[in-house]
Design a protein around this motif. Structure first.
Motif, short mmCIF file in Angstrom:
data_model
loop_
_atom_site.label_atom_id
_atom_site.label_comp_id
_atom_site.label_asym_id
_atom_site.label_seq_id
_atom_site.Cartn_x
_atom_site.Cartn_y
_atom_site.Cartn_z
N LEU A 12 -35.21 -27.24 109.60
CA LEU A 12 -34.94 -27.75 108.66
C LEU A 12 -36.22 -28.28 107.87
O LEU A 12 -36.58 -28.72 106.95
N TYR A 29 -39.24 -27.46 107.35
CA TYR A 29 -38.94 -25.62 107.04
C TYR A 29 -40.07 -25.58 106.13
O TYR A 29 -41.02 -24.09 105.73
N LYS A 46 -42.49 -22.20 106.05
CA LYS A 46 -42.74 -21.82 105.33
C LYS A 46 -44.88 -21.45 104.85
O LYS A 46 -44.75 -19.75 104.48
N MET A 59 -38.22 -17.18 109.06
CA MET A 59 -38.55 -17.48 107.54
C MET A 59 -37.51 -15.99 106.77
O MET A 59 -36.80 -16.81 105.87
N LEU A 82 -35.50 -29.36 101.45
CA LEU A 82 -36.31 -28.13 101.38
C LEU A 82 -36.89 -28.15 99.62
O LEU A 82 -37.84 -27.13 99.25
#
Length: 199
Positions: free
Chosen positions: A53, A56, A60, A112, A146
């Motif tokens: 997390l 993240y 990505k 992912m 996020l």
């Protein structure tokens, strides 16, 4: 025979009692080690979820921008040597670096995609929950990990009109739920072990 040269005799009942006590102690030590091993596994899996997390947005971006095919490389660099000629001569066939890079990029892309799907399942579950706490837990995860502009626990606590400790607990509970989703059966078993009382 003892160290001082004396011998001792014991009855069969005493021997059986000694064997029984030794086996009970051994079994108890084994149970304790198994329990500690399970706890370590729980801690490792929860840690992996937290790192996943925390990284993240970086992962990505890596998955989106990685170049691992010759076609992608040509698009990035038009001045590159003629790929067709290099390929015909087998220049890339034995290059372990390129093969490892490609395998790594494919692995991160698969990971992912899976994580995104599980985050979506988690979001839907939280948003449709009647529990205000569960709804808040998704918002905490989103803002903490996020969102493009991540927020700290203090900032999230102010947004949610909650105590910092509540936000920390929400983040921890959300990571436990996400561990179950991301790691499947292992994650579920881990969470069950985590919530069971210590011996």
């Amino acid at each position: 025979m003892a160290k001082n040269g004396k011998t001792y005799s014991i009855t069969e009942a005493q021997l059986e009692d000694m064997i029984k006590k030794a086996s009970e102690a051994g079994a108890e030590a084994y149970k304790k080690e198994q329990s500690q091993s399970a706890r370590r596994k729980v801690d490792r899996m929860l840690y992996k979820t937290k790192v996943l997390l925390e990284k993240y947005t970086w992962l990505k971006a890596y998955a989106k921008n990685s170049v691992y095919t010759l076609e992608q490389a040509e698009k990035v660099n038009d001045g590159m040597a003629d790929i067709e000629v290099l390929t015909k001569f087998g220049i890339f066939d034995d290059d372990k670096t390129l093969h490892n890079l490609k395998r790594g990029v494919i692995t991160v892309n698969m990971l992912m995609t899976h994580v995104d799907n599980m985050l979506e399942v988690y979001r839907e579950n939280c948003e449709s929950s009647a529990s205000k706490t569960k709804q808040r837990q998704y918002r905490v995860v989103y803002n903490m990990y996020l969102a493009e502009e991540k927020k700290g626990t203090k900032e999230i606590a102010e947004m949610e009109c909650e105590e910092v400790r509540t936000i920390q607990n929400d983040a921890k509970a959300a990571r436990e739920d996400l561990t179950a989703l991301i790691f499947g059966l292992d994650g579920i078993l881990v969470c069950l072990l985590y919530t069971s009382p210590s011996p």
